[in-house]
Design a protein around this motif. Structure first.
Motif, PDB file in Angstrom:
ATOM      1  N   LYS A 140       6.364 -10.792  -0.682  1.00 51.03           N
ATOM      2  CA  LYS A 140       6.327  -9.501   0.003  1.00 51.03           C
ATOM      3  C   LYS A 140       5.688  -9.698   1.373  1.00 51.03           C
ATOM      4  CE  LYS A 140       6.524  -6.090  -3.643  1.00 51.03           C
ATOM      5  NZ  LYS A 140       6.132  -4.721  -4.006  1.00 51.03           N
ATOM      6  N   PRO A 141       5.960  -8.775   2.296  1.00 48.01           N
ATOM      7  CA  PRO A 141       5.252  -8.842   3.575  1.00 48.01           C
ATOM      8  C   PRO A 141       3.756  -8.646   3.366  1.00 48.01           C
ATOM      9  CG  PRO A 141       7.139  -7.330   3.693  1.00 48.01           C
ATOM     10  CD  PRO A 141       6.927  -7.669   2.244  1.00 48.01           C
ATOM     11  N   ARG A 142       2.955  -9.427   4.066  1.00 50.08           N
ATOM     12  CA  ARG A 142       1.509  -9.203   4.071  1.00 50.08           C
ATOM     13  C   ARG A 142       1.123  -8.234   5.173  1.00 50.08           C
ATOM     14  NH1 ARG A 142      -1.933 -14.688   3.391  1.00 50.08           N
ATOM     15  NH2 ARG A 142      -3.541 -13.132   3.802  1.00 50.08           N
ATOM     16  N   SER A 143       1.983  -8.170   6.197  1.00 53.42           N
ATOM     17  CA  SER A 143       1.795  -7.250   7.319  1.00 53.42           C
ATOM     18  C   SER A 143       3.156  -7.143   7.998  1.00 53.42           C
ATOM     19  CB  SER A 143       0.741  -7.791   8.299  1.00 53.42           C
ATOM     20  OG  SER A 143       1.235  -8.937   8.970  1.00 53.42           O
ATOM     21  N   GLN A 144       3.201  -6.535   9.167  1.00 49.98           N
ATOM     22  CA  GLN A 144       4.464  -6.436   9.898  1.00 49.98           C
ATOM     23  C   GLN A 144       4.909  -7.781  10.461  1.00 49.98           C
ATOM     24  OE1 GLN A 144       3.774  -3.300  12.795  1.00 49.98           O
ATOM     25  NE2 GLN A 144       4.525  -1.743  11.372  1.00 49.98           N
ATOM     26  N   THR A 145       4.003  -8.758  10.481  1.00 51.43           N
ATOM     27  CA  THR A 145       4.341 -10.052  11.080  1.00 51.43           C
ATOM     28  C   THR A 145       3.918 -11.228  10.202  1.00 51.43           C
ATOM     29  OG1 THR A 145       2.267 -10.006  12.343  1.00 51.43           O
ATOM     30  CG2 THR A 145       4.259  -9.183  13.448  1.00 51.43           C
ATOM     31  N   ALA A 146       3.767 -11.016   8.901  1.00 50.26           N
ATOM     32  CA  ALA A 146       3.403 -12.100   7.987  1.00 50.26           C
ATOM     33  C   ALA A 146       4.066 -11.878   6.640  1.00 50.26           C
ATOM     34  CB  ALA A 146       1.880 -12.193   7.826  1.00 50.26           C
TER      35      ALA A 146
END
Length: 204
Positions: A140-146
Motif C-alpha cells: 500500500k502507499p505509505r504516503s503520496q510519494t512512498a
C-alpha cells in the motif's frame, strides 16, 4: 527542508530536460503505444493516480550486497514505468555492474512486470526475473510519494536460486529522484538488505 516553491522550481528545471522525451514507438503499430510521459499519449487511468509519481524512465546507481556475496558491488540501473491508459502500469528494470572507475563490468539483474492498483488502495506488483523467479508482491502507499510492498508468493524454476521472500520500499526523494531499498530472504538466509539505489528522471 525544501519549501513548496523550491520543489516546484526544481521540478520545472528537471522538466526542461525530460518533458520532451518519451519511449521510442513503432509508428506502424495498429494500437496506441505505451507512454512514460504524462504529457503525451493516453490519459492515466484514475485507478493509477496513487502511482502517478512513478511514471517515467529513471536512471541512476546503487549498491548490491548479501551474505552470500564476497563483497558489495556498485551497479547502475534503468527503470521504466509506463502505461497505455488502462488501470495498470508496465514495469521494466535493467541493471549492470560497475567497476571502481564506473565502467560497465557486466550485465546484471533484469525484471519485467506490472503494477496493479486496487480499489481499496492495495497494490499488486507482479515481477518476472530473468533468473527464473516470479514474485507476487502486495502493498500500500505509505504516503503520496512512498510505496511499501512484500511478497505473498515466490515461484522459481528448477534452475533458479532459492528465494523465499522479498520486501521493497520505493519513494520519491531528493527533489524528485526515485529511491528504493530491497530486502531478500534467499539461499538459506533470513530477510536481509540486498540492494538500494537512487535514480534520476530522464523521461517525463
Amino acid at each position: 527542508m525544501t519549501s513548496g516553491d523550491d520543489a516546484i522550481r526544481a521540478a520545472a528545471e528537471r522538466a526542461e530536460k525530460t518533458a520532451h522525451r518519451n519511449l521510442p514507438q513503432l509508428e506502424d503499430l495498429p494500437i496506441p503505444g505505451d507512454t512514460a510521459n504524462l504529457r503525451e499519449g493516453a490519459s492515466l487511468d484514475d485507478a493509477c493516480l496513487a502511482l502517478l509519481p512513478l511514471v517515467g524512465v529513471w536512471r541512476g546507481e546503487g549498491e548490491v550486497s548479501y551474505p552470500t556475496l564476497d563483497r558489495s558491488y556498485r551497479f547502475a540501473q534503468q527503470i521504466t514505468i509506463s502505461h497505455d491508459g488502462r488501470p495498470f502500469l508496465y514495469h521494466e528494470a535493467r541493471s549492470w555492474l560497475l567497476d571502481e572507475n564506473g565502467e560497465v563490468l557486466r550485465l546484471a539483474a533484469r525484471e519485467t512486470g506490472w503494477w496493479r492498483p486496487q480499489p481499496d488502495d492495495t497494490i499488486e506488483l507482479l515481477l518476472a526475473h530473468s533468473t527464473g523467479i516470479v514474485e507476487l508482491y502486495y502493498g500500500k502507499p505509505r504516503s503520496q510519494t512512498a510505496w511499501e510492498l512484500g511478497t505473498d508468493a515466490v515461484v522459481r524454476t528448477a534452475s533458479a536460486k532459492e528465494v523465499t521472500a522479498a520486501k521493497r520500499l520505493y519513494g520519491i526523494v531528493n527533489n524528485g529522484d526515485l529511491g528504493y531499498v530491497e530486502e531478500r530472504a534467499m539461499q538459506g538466509h533470513p530477510m536481509a538488505p540486498h540492494c538500494s539505489a537512487v535514480l534520476q528522471r530522464v523521461v517525463g
